[in-house]
Design a protein around this motif. Structure first.
Motif, PDB file in Angstrom:
ATOM      1  N   GLY A 240      -3.498  10.428  -5.608  1.00 50.04           N
ATOM      2  CA  GLY A 240      -2.190   9.795  -5.731  1.00 50.04           C
ATOM      3  C   GLY A 240      -1.512   9.498  -4.405  1.00 50.04           C
ATOM      4  N   MET A 241      -2.131   9.901  -3.304  1.00 45.88           N
ATOM      5  CA  MET A 241      -1.543   9.673  -1.984  1.00 45.88           C
ATOM      6  C   MET A 241      -1.901   8.307  -1.401  1.00 45.88           C
ATOM      7  SD  MET A 241       0.274  12.366  -1.102  1.00 45.88           S
ATOM      8  CE  MET A 241       0.814  12.330  -2.821  1.00 45.88           C
ATOM      9  N   PHE A 242      -2.827   7.596  -2.041  1.00 53.99           N
ATOM     10  CA  PHE A 242      -3.256   6.273  -1.588  1.00 53.99           C
ATOM     11  C   PHE A 242      -3.248   5.328  -2.786  1.00 53.99           C
ATOM     12  CE2 PHE A 242      -5.280   9.520   0.967  1.00 53.99           C
ATOM     13  CZ  PHE A 242      -5.183   9.064   2.276  1.00 53.99           C
ATOM     14  N   ALA A 243      -2.727   4.146  -2.596  1.00 49.93           N
ATOM     15  CA  ALA A 243      -2.706   3.176  -3.697  1.00 49.93           C
ATOM     16  C   ALA A 243      -2.588   1.760  -3.155  1.00 49.93           C
ATOM     17  CB  ALA A 243      -1.551   3.476  -4.653  1.00 49.93           C
ATOM     18  N   ILE A 244      -3.122   0.819  -3.913  1.00 49.16           N
ATOM     19  CA  ILE A 244      -2.975  -0.614  -3.632  1.00 49.16           C
ATOM     20  C   ILE A 244      -2.193  -1.223  -4.777  1.00 49.16           C
ATOM     21  CG2 ILE A 244      -4.182  -2.816  -3.325  1.00 49.16           C
ATOM     22  CD1 ILE A 244      -6.582  -1.278  -2.268  1.00 49.16           C
ATOM     23  N   GLU A 245      -1.166  -1.981  -4.452  1.00 44.81           N
ATOM     24  CA  GLU A 245      -0.373  -2.668  -5.471  1.00 44.81           C
ATOM     25  C   GLU A 245      -0.254  -4.144  -5.105  1.00 44.81           C
ATOM     26  OE1 GLU A 245       0.556  -1.258  -8.177  1.00 44.81           O
ATOM     27  OE2 GLU A 245       0.112   0.825  -7.628  1.00 44.81           O
ATOM     28  N   HIS A 246      -0.165  -4.990  -6.125  1.00 39.45           N
ATOM     29  CA  HIS A 246       0.072  -6.406  -5.861  1.00 39.45           C
ATOM     30  C   HIS A 246       0.979  -6.965  -6.949  1.00 39.45           C
ATOM     31  CE1 HIS A 246      -3.034  -6.938  -8.939  1.00 39.45           C
ATOM     32  NE2 HIS A 246      -2.674  -8.206  -9.026  1.00 39.45           N
TER      33      HIS A 246
ATOM     34  N   PHE B 260       0.829  -1.195   0.000  1.00 39.74           N
ATOM     35  CA  PHE B 260       0.000   0.000   0.000  1.00 39.74           C
ATOM     36  C   PHE B 260       0.871   1.257   0.000  1.00 39.74           C
ATOM     37  CE2 PHE B 260      -2.372  -3.335   2.100  1.00 39.74           C
ATOM     38  CZ  PHE B 260      -3.629  -3.249   1.518  1.00 39.74           C
ATOM     39  N   THR B 261       0.420   2.256  -0.732  1.00 42.71           N
ATOM     40  CA  THR B 261       0.918   3.620  -0.572  1.00 42.71           C
ATOM     41  C   THR B 261      -0.150   4.343   0.230  1.00 42.71           C
ATOM     42  OG1 THR B 261       2.088   3.590  -2.685  1.00 42.71           O
ATOM     43  CG2 THR B 261       1.564   5.753  -1.751  1.00 42.71           C
ATOM     44  N   TRP B 262       0.254   4.921   1.360  1.00 43.19           N
ATOM     45  CA  TRP B 262      -0.759   5.474   2.258  1.00 43.19           C
ATOM     46  C   TRP B 262      -0.260   6.765   2.900  1.00 43.19           C
ATOM     47  CZ3 TRP B 262      -4.845   2.765   1.174  1.00 43.19           C
ATOM     48  CH2 TRP B 262      -6.023   2.978   1.887  1.00 43.19           C
ATOM     49  N   LEU B 263      -1.078   7.784   2.803  1.00 44.11           N
ATOM     50  CA  LEU B 263      -0.725   9.078   3.377  1.00 44.11           C
ATOM     51  C   LEU B 263      -0.587   8.965   4.894  1.00 44.11           C
ATOM     52  CD1 LEU B 263      -0.503  12.239   2.971  1.00 44.11           C
ATOM     53  CD2 LEU B 263      -2.937  12.298   3.550  1.00 44.11           C
ATOM     54  N   GLY B 264       0.534   9.414   5.429  1.00 43.18           N
ATOM     55  CA  GLY B 264       0.698   9.440   6.877  1.00 43.18           C
ATOM     56  C   GLY B 264      -0.072  10.601   7.476  1.00 43.18           C
ATOM     57  N   VAL B 265      -0.774  10.350   8.551  1.00 42.80           N
ATOM     58  CA  VAL B 265      -1.603  11.408   9.159  1.00 42.80           C
ATOM     59  C   VAL B 265      -1.051  11.846  10.512  1.00 42.80           C
ATOM     60  CG1 VAL B 265      -3.682  10.712   7.950  1.00 42.80           C
ATOM     61  CG2 VAL B 265      -3.156   9.692  10.180  1.00 42.80           C
ATOM     62  N   ARG B 266       0.098  11.355  10.877  1.00 40.18           N
ATOM     63  CA  ARG B 266       0.728  11.789  12.118  1.00 40.18           C
ATOM     64  C   ARG B 266       2.154  12.246  11.827  1.00 40.18           C
ATOM     65  NH1 ARG B 266      -2.255  10.488  16.561  1.00 40.18           N
ATOM     66  NH2 ARG B 266      -3.932   8.976  16.239  1.00 40.18           N
ATOM     67  N   LYS B 267       2.570  13.255  12.556  1.00 40.74           N
ATOM     68  CA  LYS B 267       3.914  13.792  12.348  1.00 40.74           C
ATOM     69  C   LYS B 267       4.506  14.200  13.684  1.00 40.74           C
ATOM     70  CE  LYS B 267       6.563  16.976   9.493  1.00 40.74           C
ATOM     71  NZ  LYS B 267       6.524  17.944   8.372  1.00 40.74           N
ATOM     72  N   SER B 268       5.776  13.917  13.846  1.00 43.94           N
ATOM     73  CA  SER B 268       6.453  14.284  15.087  1.00 43.94           C
ATOM     74  C   SER B 268       6.591  15.797  15.192  1.00 43.94           C
ATOM     75  CB  SER B 268       7.845  13.644  15.142  1.00 43.94           C
ATOM     76  OG  SER B 268       7.758  12.237  15.122  1.00 43.94           O
ATOM     77  N   LEU B 269       6.580  16.280  16.401  1.00 41.59           N
ATOM     78  CA  LEU B 269       6.789  17.708  16.616  1.00 41.59           C
ATOM     79  C   LEU B 269       8.245  18.061  16.347  1.00 41.59           C
ATOM     80  CD1 LEU B 269       4.773  18.414  19.907  1.00 41.59           C
ATOM     81  CD2 LEU B 269       3.980  18.437  17.538  1.00 41.59           C
TER      82      LEU B 269
END
Length: 315
Positions: A159-165, A32-41
């Protein structure tokens, strides 16, 4: 002498099962290509947060959540990933390499088709999520306050989310046969050991699942709660039925004891509707007793697993 013979029989069973697994299954990888929704300070932000507790910033770990993942549009995107994973795992066996599972070779076309459907569904869900992106960013700005940083966000979610196999090779490359026959044989032995381990992983997964399902149904059918028969859902039987079909399709017949117990459990519940068990106390008690016997045998197999693994290892 008896112990030596037992090991030979076990290894012969393993060899045929391993060969069957290698000849009928293919490796399938899902990523999976998946947008991260958390970020370190940042260091400065972490130091500010630490000051409020009288702590040192370098001993504090802190992050921020960039988007509200409970938003319906975001949940719709996440749900498709979960469905794809569930489908992949449901039609495959574990393999001792991260991200790889084994599917039947005659299921590849169906797997390809279903993955294409998931990808199309994901693309549509991401388009819908992108329509709400400005709204989500504005909500993040309000909730994060001074921690909000527009640079944390892409211009668009397309383009921030994708499924590949794909189907990675789990066999030694054929060119090694000519270039380095000794290394080729070494790789053949290594891959066979991988498939040996895959059989053990499959057995363990099947054993744990059937034990859990039988235990749950037996517990629901036996005894009472508040003076009344315990309530159970139709899924308690439906899940068992689904397991039997998956076991039939994926089982490599490596463990006769497990095969026999699964077959006995299947015979017990086949043809029985959940409502019959609710309406007929005699049938309910009979099925509970029969499942209890299966449960005891399954528990015995689970306890015997460490010794069985030792016997299975090639010498």
């Amino acid at each position: 002498m008896e112990i030596v013979m037992a090991v030979v029989v076990e290894n012969e069973l393993d060899t045929s099962s391993t060969q069957r697994l290698q000849s009928t299954m293919a490796a399938a990888r899902l990523s999976f290509t998946w947008l991260g929704v958390r970020k370190s300070l940042s260091s400065h932000q972490r130091d500010q947060a630490a000051d409020s507790f009288g702590a040192e910033g370098k001993f504090l770990s802190a992050g921020k959540k960039l988007l509200d993942t409970s938003h319906p549009a975001f949940k719709a995107v996440t749900a498709i990933r979960g469905q794809a994973l569930h489908y992949w795992k449901g039609m495959s066996l574990p393999f001792p390499e991260p991200g790889i599972r084994l599917i039947r070779q005659d299921s590849i076309a169906h797997f390809d088709t279903r993955m294409a459907e998931f990808k199309e569904e994901l693309d549509e869900a991401v388009i819908e999520l992108d329509r709400h992106f400005a709204e989500l960013r504005q909500a993040a700005r309000s909730r994060l306050g001074e921690l909000y940083n527009s640079d944390d966000y892409p211009p668009s979610l397309i383009g921030m989310f994708a499924i590949e196999h794909d189907y990675p090779s789990v066999e030694p490359p054929n060119y090694l046969r000519q270039l380095n026959p000794e290394l080729y044989e070494q790789e053949c032995r290594r891959m066979q050991s991988r498939f040996d381990e895959a059989i053990q992983l499959a057995e363990q997964a099947f054993l744990e699942e059937i034990a859990r399902l039988v235990d749950h149904l037996a517990e629901r059918l036996s005894g009472q709660g508040d003076g009344k028969p315990k309530v159970f859902r139709d899924s308690a039987i439906g899940n068992l039925t689904e397991f039997f079909e998956r076991f039939r399709q994926l089982n490599v017949r490596s463990n006769p004891q497990l095969d026999e117990l699964v077959d006995r459990a299947r015979q017990i519940v086949t043809g029985i509707e959940p409502q019959q068990l609710r309406d007929n106390d005699t049938l309910r008690s009979q099925v509970a007793t029969q499942l209890g016997a299966i449960q005891a045998s399954l528990d015995g197999l689970l306890v015997d697993r460490p010794r069985r693994n030792i016997l299975r290892r090639p010498r």
